[in-house]
Scaffold this motif. Structure first.
Motif, short mmCIF file in Angstrom:
data_model
loop_
_atom_site.label_atom_id
_atom_site.label_comp_id
_atom_site.label_asym_id
_atom_site.label_seq_id
_atom_site.Cartn_x
_atom_site.Cartn_y
_atom_site.Cartn_z
N CYS A 12 1.00 -1.12 -0.20
CA CYS A 12 0.10 0.19 -0.06
C CYS A 12 0.80 1.29 0.11
O CYS A 12 2.27 1.23 -0.26
N GLY A 13 0.11 2.38 0.18
CA GLY A 13 1.12 3.64 0.16
C GLY A 13 2.03 3.72 1.01
O GLY A 13 2.86 4.87 1.05
N TYR A 35 -6.12 -2.50 6.98
CA TYR A 35 -7.07 -1.40 7.28
C TYR A 35 -8.64 -1.55 7.13
O TYR A 35 -9.50 -0.86 7.33
N GLY A 52 -8.19 5.86 9.74
CA GLY A 52 -8.12 4.58 9.16
C GLY A 52 -7.34 4.26 8.24
O GLY A 52 -7.59 3.33 7.33
N GLN A 53 -6.49 5.00 7.89
CA GLN A 53 -5.66 5.14 6.59
C GLN A 53 -4.22 4.97 6.83
O GLN A 53 -3.54 5.21 7.94
N VAL A 54 -3.53 3.96 5.98
CA VAL A 54 -2.01 3.97 6.12
C VAL A 54 -1.51 4.74 5.02
O VAL A 54 -2.07 4.89 3.84
N PRO A 55 -0.42 5.51 4.96
CA PRO A 55 0.64 5.25 6.04
C PRO A 55 0.54 6.33 7.41
O PRO A 55 -0.41 7.18 7.11
N GLU A 67 -0.62 11.03 5.98
CA GLU A 67 -0.44 11.69 4.83
C GLU A 67 0.95 11.44 4.30
O GLU A 67 1.90 12.19 4.64
N SER A 68 1.05 10.56 3.09
CA SER A 68 2.24 10.21 2.77
C SER A 68 3.25 11.48 2.46
O SER A 68 4.32 11.56 2.54
N ILE A 104 -1.64 13.33 -5.13
CA ILE A 104 -2.22 13.30 -3.76
C ILE A 104 -3.70 13.37 -3.83
O ILE A 104 -4.48 12.51 -3.05
N TYR A 108 -4.44 9.51 -6.37
CA TYR A 108 -4.59 8.73 -5.15
C TYR A 108 -5.79 8.39 -4.54
O TYR A 108 -6.32 7.03 -4.37
N THR A 112 -8.15 5.10 -3.19
CA THR A 112 -8.87 5.40 -1.76
C THR A 112 -10.59 4.82 -2.09
O THR A 112 -10.86 4.14 -1.12
N LYS A 119 -17.79 0.30 0.71
CA LYS A 119 -17.63 0.90 1.89
C LYS A 119 -17.93 2.48 1.76
O LYS A 119 -18.38 3.01 3.05
N TRP A 120 -18.29 3.13 0.94
CA TRP A 120 -18.43 4.38 0.52
C TRP A 120 -19.67 4.83 0.06
O TRP A 120 -20.35 5.69 0.10
N1 GSH Z 1 -4.00 10.83 1.31
C1 GSH Z 1 -3.37 9.61 1.86
C2 GSH Z 1 -4.07 8.36 1.20
C3 GSH Z 1 -3.64 7.12 1.83
C4 GSH Z 1 -4.55 6.05 1.50
O1 GSH Z 1 -5.44 6.21 0.58
N2 GSH Z 1 -4.23 4.59 1.86
C5 GSH Z 1 -5.12 3.69 1.63
C6 GSH Z 1 -4.26 2.53 1.28
S1 GSH Z 1 -2.98 2.57 -0.05
C7 GSH Z 1 -5.94 3.37 2.76
O2 GSH Z 1 -5.49 3.34 3.78
N3 GSH Z 1 -7.30 3.07 2.50
C8 GSH Z 1 -8.12 2.68 3.63
C9 GSH Z 1 -9.06 3.73 3.75
O3 GSH Z 1 -9.21 4.82 3.01
O4 GSH Z 1 -10.23 3.66 4.51
C10 GSH Z 1 -1.81 9.53 1.89
O5 GSH Z 1 -1.31 10.07 0.91
O6 GSH Z 1 -1.23 9.03 2.37
#
Ligand code: GSH
Length: 212
Positions: A12-13, A35, A52-55, A67-68, A104, A108, A112, A119-120
């Protein structure tokens, strides 16, 4: 000194942040989470990042960064020699900001929101699939727009940057290498130039069967 802790998920990101940490030579601890809403590690992830997001990166002083792109700026600040971001005065800086934020803010989110579309949209599988299909199509337009701005051998031309790290990861995600090769070959070449770096290739090799 205490190491930062990267909370991530394979492929993942969070790998973009791992590329940056490795290139900068910053030692870090790593905690793998899933996640998904029903995962046993979801509660832990929410504790670190309520979105609830990585990273997510827990800094040595306990502060959390999500936020990456923000995290890559932090890495740049720790180790300026890593040169992920053109410095003030560099002619490539305006292009860097434009296209890094485009990645971003526009590209991205197509993953997401599309990865688990239902989910959305309230759990409706058909509507979720429609969301995934439409975001997949939208992404292709966005990547083609970036293709028009892509230099060689790196996105910014002679200068390697964090944009190339995003491309290295994203070229492994939907729609995949074959589509990139036919429709955005310059972006794929910039991705591959980044993947040629051992600090990047070892993470790619760890998380993806098809390496480049
Ligand atoms: N804007 C965030 C986007 C991060 C993102 O979308 N991560 C995905 C995994 S690659 C995630 O955690 N998705 C789960 C969700 O959004 O619920 C970043 O740049 O870090």
């Amino acid at each position: 000194m205490k190491k930062p802790l990267l909370v991530g998920a394979a492929g993942c990101g969070s790998i973009i942040v791992e590329f940056g940490l490795n290139l900068a030579g910053i030692a870090y601890d790593y905690e793998e989470v899933d996640y998904s809403d029903d995962s046993p590690t979801r509660a832990r992830l929410l504790q670190v990042n309520p979105l609830g997001q990585v990273p997510a990166l827990v800094l040595p002083d306990g502060k959390v960064m999500s936020e990456s792109l923000a995290i890559l700026h932090w890495i740049q600040d720790q180790k300026p020699a890593v040169a992920l971001i053109p410095p003030p005065g560099d002619a490539a800086r305006a292009d860097f900001y434009r296209w890094a934020v485009f990645l971003i803010a526009a590209v991205y989110p197509t993953w997401t929101y599309g990865d688990d579309g239902k989910k959305w949209v309230g759990g409706d599988a058909a509507a979720g699939k429609a969301l995934r299909d439409s975001t997949d199509e939208h992404r292709k337009k966005l990547l083609k727009q970036m293709e028009g701005a892509c230099g060689a051998p790196h996105f910014l031309g002679k200068r390697f940057s964090a944009i190339d790290l995003y491309l290295a990861a994203m070229s492994h995600w939907r729609p995949g290498k074959d589509w990139w090769s036919s429709h955005v070959p310059k972006l794929l070449a910039a991705a591959r130039a980044a993947i040629d770096r051992p600090e990047v290739s070892r993470i790619i090799a760890r998380d993806f069967k098809q390496q480049a």
